[in-house]
Design a protein around this motif. Sequence first.
Motif, PDB file in Angstrom:
ATOM      1  N   HIS A  57      -1.732   2.842  -4.359  1.00 53.76           N
ATOM      2  CA  HIS A  57      -0.450   2.923  -3.659  1.00 53.76           C
ATOM      3  C   HIS A  57      -0.092   4.335  -3.209  1.00 53.76           C
ATOM      4  O   HIS A  57       0.933   4.518  -2.531  1.00 53.76           O
ATOM      5  CB  HIS A  57       0.665   2.378  -4.553  1.00 53.76           C
ATOM      6  N   THR A  62       3.216   5.764  -0.744  1.00 49.69           N
ATOM      7  CA  THR A  62       2.871   5.387   0.621  1.00 49.69           C
ATOM      8  C   THR A  62       1.371   5.145   0.671  1.00 49.69           C
ATOM      9  O   THR A  62       0.586   6.082   0.582  1.00 49.69           O
ATOM     10  CB  THR A  62       3.270   6.466   1.641  1.00 49.69           C
ATOM     11  N   SER A  63       0.992   3.893   0.805  1.00 54.16           N
ATOM     12  CA  SER A  63      -0.410   3.504   0.706  1.00 54.16           C
ATOM     13  C   SER A  63      -1.148   3.727   2.020  1.00 54.16           C
ATOM     14  O   SER A  63      -0.652   3.417   3.098  1.00 54.16           O
ATOM     15  CB  SER A  63      -0.496   2.029   0.317  1.00 54.16           C
ATOM     16  N   ASN A  70       3.177  -0.475   0.453  1.00 53.08           N
ATOM     17  CA  ASN A  70       3.934   0.752   0.210  1.00 53.08           C
ATOM     18  C   ASN A  70       4.982   0.459  -0.858  1.00 53.08           C
ATOM     19  O   ASN A  70       5.644  -0.577  -0.809  1.00 53.08           O
ATOM     20  CB  ASN A  70       4.641   1.209   1.498  1.00 53.08           C
ATOM     21  N   ALA A  72       7.039   3.243  -1.896  1.00 55.94           N
ATOM     22  CA  ALA A  72       8.070   4.267  -1.692  1.00 55.94           C
ATOM     23  C   ALA A  72       9.318   3.645  -1.089  1.00 55.94           C
ATOM     24  O   ALA A  72       9.237   2.824  -0.174  1.00 55.94           O
ATOM     25  CB  ALA A  72       7.543   5.372  -0.775  1.00 55.94           C
ATOM     26  N   GLN A 122      11.193   7.658  -3.971  1.00 57.47           N
ATOM     27  CA  GLN A 122      10.297   8.389  -3.074  1.00 57.47           C
ATOM     28  C   GLN A 122      10.602   8.026  -1.623  1.00 57.47           C
ATOM     29  O   GLN A 122      10.836   6.861  -1.317  1.00 57.47           O
ATOM     30  CB  GLN A 122       8.833   8.064  -3.381  1.00 57.47           C
ATOM     31  N   LEU A 124       9.886   7.019   2.129  1.00 60.46           N
ATOM     32  CA  LEU A 124       8.800   6.362   2.848  1.00 60.46           C
ATOM     33  C   LEU A 124       8.606   7.096   4.169  1.00 60.46           C
ATOM     34  O   LEU A 124       9.481   7.092   5.032  1.00 60.46           O
ATOM     35  CB  LEU A 124       9.126   4.892   3.106  1.00 60.46           C
ATOM     36  N   THR A 126       7.167   7.626   7.741  1.00 60.49           N
ATOM     37  CA  THR A 126       6.644   6.774   8.813  1.00 60.49           C
ATOM     38  C   THR A 126       5.268   7.227   9.274  1.00 60.49           C
ATOM     39  O   THR A 126       4.444   6.422   9.681  1.00 60.49           O
ATOM     40  CB  THR A 126       7.597   6.768  10.026  1.00 60.49           C
ATOM     41  N   GLY A 128       2.954   8.229   7.440  1.00 63.59           N
ATOM     42  CA  GLY A 128       1.941   7.864   6.460  1.00 63.59           C
ATOM     43  C   GLY A 128       1.634   6.385   6.424  1.00 63.59           C
ATOM     44  O   GLY A 128       0.772   5.944   5.682  1.00 63.59           O
ATOM     45  N   VAL A 129       2.330   5.604   7.236  1.00 64.07           N
ATOM     46  CA  VAL A 129       2.114   4.157   7.241  1.00 64.07           C
ATOM     47  C   VAL A 129       0.963   3.817   8.163  1.00 64.07           C
ATOM     48  O   VAL A 129       0.940   4.206   9.325  1.00 64.07           O
ATOM     49  CB  VAL A 129       3.383   3.413   7.698  1.00 64.07           C
ATOM     50  N   GLN A 183       6.454  -1.879   6.199  1.00 65.27           N
ATOM     51  CA  GLN A 183       5.428  -2.387   5.293  1.00 65.27           C
ATOM     52  C   GLN A 183       4.192  -2.771   6.107  1.00 65.27           C
ATOM     53  O   GLN A 183       4.289  -3.124   7.284  1.00 65.27           O
ATOM     54  CB  GLN A 183       5.952  -3.596   4.509  1.00 65.27           C
ATOM     55  N   HIS A 184       3.032  -2.728   5.489  1.00 69.05           N
ATOM     56  CA  HIS A 184       1.787  -3.032   6.191  1.00 69.05           C
ATOM     57  C   HIS A 184       1.736  -4.483   6.650  1.00 69.05           C
ATOM     58  O   HIS A 184       2.034  -5.407   5.877  1.00 69.05           O
ATOM     59  CB  HIS A 184       0.587  -2.775   5.274  1.00 69.05           C
TER      60      HIS A 184
END
Length: 280
Positions: A57, A62-63, A70, A72, A122, A124, A126, A128-129, A183-184
């Motif tokens: 994760h 942030t995965s 994610n 976060a 944490q 999140l 954007t 890093g998504v 989210q992914h």
Amino acid sequence: MKIFKHVPQPATVIAMIFIVACGVTNAHAKADYHGIPLGAAAAKQGSALIAVCAACHGITGTSAATEYPNLAAQRYNYLLKQLEDFRDGARKSTIMSGMAMTIPASADNQNLKEIAAYFSRQPLLTTGVAAVPGARANVAQLKEGQKIYTQGLASDNIPACAACHGLGADGNGPMAIPALALQHEVYLLTQLDQFASGARSNSPGQVMTSIARAMTKQQMTAVAVYLQQLNPDSTLGIGPKNYHEYVRAVDLHQQAKKSSAIAVPQGVTQQKTETIKSKP
């Protein structure tokens, strides 16, 4: 990554009726998921417990891999419920069921609460998504996803997702309803498939099972694509979007009232000024 800006529209009445019929009003999480989430001190303790979690994760939640969610900025209450469900077997996963068992036991599930506190606090990011495959979405697909999410499809007995998850898809803390924004897509689709098949069944009142089974694969994909690109900061105007922002806005308002109460010397005209407040 392009962020799709959401223009809120009201959910249909029939969608709301469907949600009530599914039992959401009685589908409360357990009593310990209500109340105020643990604060910074607990989050600091949790930072020492997330080494195993970080492998999938990310150290800040942030995965980088689309199959792992994610964490976060996720709702503390939701994170806590899922950790307990994985540990107790209410939610099954070949990976997470084992991972949850590696968390040292503690009185009153304190370790689980501290981990939930850490990830919930944490930010999140954007940037890093992971943007694939959602980045390939076309405008028509995004609009379809937006319509289903904000209004539902009464003809297909699909309620508006926003009725529970919020227009900004930032979830509902006391009800342990997750945030979904950014989210992914791959993870969201997997969860919808699992709810539809019965592989996942830990939704209070089986609400998500009923909804997922009413959706086609195309509809699931459209919603997942929309959510992966939905920036919650682009929705619901410019007002406070969480409790901390609300407290800061109240403080600023009180300070402004005190300043305006200061007596102006006789004969001096007080000039009217306009202040543009920066977002916290």
